[in-house]
Each structure stands twice: as C-alpha cells, then as structure tokens.
Design an enzyme around this catalytic site. Structure first.
Site, PDB file in Angstrom:
ATOM      1  N   GLU A   1       0.771  -1.196   0.150  1.00 23.71           N
ATOM      2  CA  GLU A   1       0.017  -0.267   0.041  1.00 23.71           C
ATOM      3  C   GLU A   1       0.839   1.153  -0.112  1.00 23.71           C
ATOM      4  O   GLU A   1       0.852   1.859   1.080  1.00 23.71           O
ATOM      5  CB  GLU A   1      -0.890  -0.090   1.304  1.00 23.71           C
ATOM      6  CG  GLU A   1      -1.899  -1.283   1.179  1.00 23.71           C
ATOM      7  CD  GLU A   1      -3.056  -1.141   2.264  1.00 23.71           C
ATOM      8  OE1 GLU A   1      -3.155  -0.450   3.062  1.00 23.71           O
ATOM      9  OE2 GLU A   1      -3.951  -2.006   1.965  1.00 23.71           O
TER      10      GLU A   1
ATOM     11  N   GLU B   1      -4.298  -8.992  -1.634  1.00 18.83           N
ATOM     12  CA  GLU B   1      -4.937  -8.744  -0.163  1.00 18.83           C
ATOM     13  C   GLU B   1      -6.239  -8.405  -0.417  1.00 18.83           C
ATOM     14  O   GLU B   1      -6.770  -7.603  -1.022  1.00 18.83           O
ATOM     15  CB  GLU B   1      -4.100  -7.425   0.588  1.00 18.83           C
ATOM     16  CG  GLU B   1      -4.564  -7.508   1.957  1.00 18.83           C
ATOM     17  CD  GLU B   1      -3.829  -6.201   2.592  1.00 18.83           C
ATOM     18  OE1 GLU B   1      -2.583  -6.054   2.431  1.00 18.83           O
ATOM     19  OE2 GLU B   1      -4.670  -5.368   3.374  1.00 18.83           O
TER      20      GLU B   1
END
Length: 283
Positions: A23, A121
């Site tokens: 991220e 994810e």
C-alpha cells in the site's frame, strides 16, 4: 529485500515473489510502511530493487503497486512505459479496499496484456464473537473474486488463513487487543487458543466454492447472465472439466437454465437466496 529473501531460504522457505511496498499510497502509524509515488516506485525499481534481485535472486518475481484498484492504471502506465523499470517487473498487485473498480483491471490488462494482475490482499472487519460470523462477508469475497477474475486477474490471495480470536498475532500484545488498540482483521479461520477450538468464518466456505474446484492452470471462459441477481464465472481446468460458479446475491430464489451452447448441454437450476453453487462437468 535481498537479505530477507536469503534468510528465509536458509531455513527452507523459498520466496517466489515480492511487491515493492505494501500500500504505497498509505502512511500507517501502527505498522511498517513507506510512501511511494508512481514515479518514485518506478525509479526505485530500475535503480535499486530490479538490479539487486536480478543479481542475487534472479528467480524471484517483482510485482508493482500492491494497493487499491482505483489508481492501478496510473501506476501501471508510469512503470511499464519506462523500459528500464518494466524489464524487471513480472506483474501488478492489487487490493480491494477502494471498491469494485473492476473496469480499471480491464483497462490495465488491455494496455499491458502480457503482464499478469494478481489480487494480493483482502480482509474484512473482525467480529467480536467468532462463533457468529456475518453471511455478507462470504458474498463480499465471492463477489470480488468473480469480478476480479472476469477482468483478467490471475489469482486471489487472502490476507490470512488463520488468526487467533483477537485477530493476532499482531504488533500489539494480547492485553492491548481489546483496549485502545484494535488488533488484526478477520481471517478464514479464527482460533480460540484457550479452548483449542477453530471457528471457520463464512467466507472460508464461499472462497472454497471456487478455490476447491479451480486448480492452478485453469483458464477462464466467457459466461453471462441477463437481468438477474446472479453473479457468475466459468473455467476450464487442466483435466478438461468445465467449472461454473453461480452466486445469488438477492433476497429471492432465482430459477435459471445453465446452458453450454458449444456442447449442446443445459440444466434447469434454482439458486436459493444468498447462495453460491459450483457446477462441474466434463466435455
């Protein structure tokens, strides 16, 4: 990266691939993270990470991005338009937290059809009582897998298979989990370590309706429905079986006919409210 991969290999754990940064658009304060713009990620790959792993671990794959699908096109364009960076990259990694954004997967694939896209994810909020899981979590997982793979994603990785009932282990200690700092999210299986009991969550079974019957090497095929609450996806497996997954997200039963026009087959089926079914046949 290189030392990490080497250390794992020394204890018998082979790393097949890494993402540049989890991220990169986020800056977390309670766990490790680093911010990358598309440009800085591109430059890091071509100047440092790519050459280092090519020298030390040439079989380890590099995946870019590893964040939400809403901005995947921008980052892909930035990295893949630079041949000095793109030469080191195997694929694009995405998460689901910005919403569906399936059209961005399709756009990215059409721009770079030879570069795999992998969902790396997904997770949902942990329930206070693992014995009472939420049904909609299962639908959420199946909806995302169906939408992702219908738009060129080649695989789906859940955040965790097994955690304790507090969502740990985590950086927070067990005594902190129910106080000021929330521990990890949900997982397919939650374990009560005191009672030595496992609690499967609903999405464990929903994901299984796909993963159990679609082995590695399967190829997605075109499927379609018209004007219903049914979501669907189909595959041909390496054993030449056709696998079709149908999920009804509506509150009413839906009667439908499953047709294979190429092989002149059809069957009448009812999908119960909020159900998921897997059909398998040889051709």
């Amino acid at each position: 990266f290189s030392k990490f991969i080497t250390a794992y290999g020394e204890v018998g754990i082979d790393i097949w691939g890494v993402t540049v940064q989890n991220e990169p658009g986020a800056c977390p304060i309670v766990y490790e993270g680093m911010h990358f713009t598309p440009e800085t990620q591109r430059d890091y790959i071509k100047t440092y990470l790519g050459p280092t792993l090519t020298k030390d671990h040439p079989d380890v794959k590099i995946l870019i991005y590893d964040h939400n699908k809403d901005k995947v096109v921008e980052l892909a364009k930035t990295v893949y338009s630079d041949k000095d960076a793109a030469q080191y990259v195997w694929g694009t990694a995405v998460h689901w937290y910005s919403g569906d954004d399936f059209q961005n997967l399709n756009t990215t694939h059409n721009l770079y059809p030879d570069i795999p896209i992998l969902a790396t994810e997904a997770t949902v909020a942990r329930e206070e009582h693992p014995k009472d899981p939420k049904w909609e979590h299962g639908e959420h997982y199946a909806h995302d897998i169906i939408g992702d793979m219908n738009n060129w994603v080649v695989g789906f990785i859940d955040w965790n298979l097994l955690l304790d009932r507090f969502g740990g282990p985590n950086h927070a200690g067990p005594g902190e989990c129910e106080k000021f700092l929330k521990c990890g999210s949900d997982s397919m299986l939650l374990a009560d370590l005191d009672k030595q009991v496992l609690y499967p969550q609903v999405f464990y079974y929903y994901v299984g309706q796909i993963s159990k019957y679609v082995p590695r090497g399967s190829v997605r095929i075109h499927t379609d429905t018209v004007g219903t609450t049914l979501e669907n996806i189909g595959f041909i497996t390496p054993d030449k079986e056709v696998v079709v997954v149908i999920m009804n997200t509506g509150d009413e039963s839906v009667k439908f006919k499953l047709k294979d026009y190429d092989h002149a087959r059809a069957v009448n089926v009812t999908a119960l409210p909020h159900s998921i079914q897997t059909f398998i046949y040889s051709y």
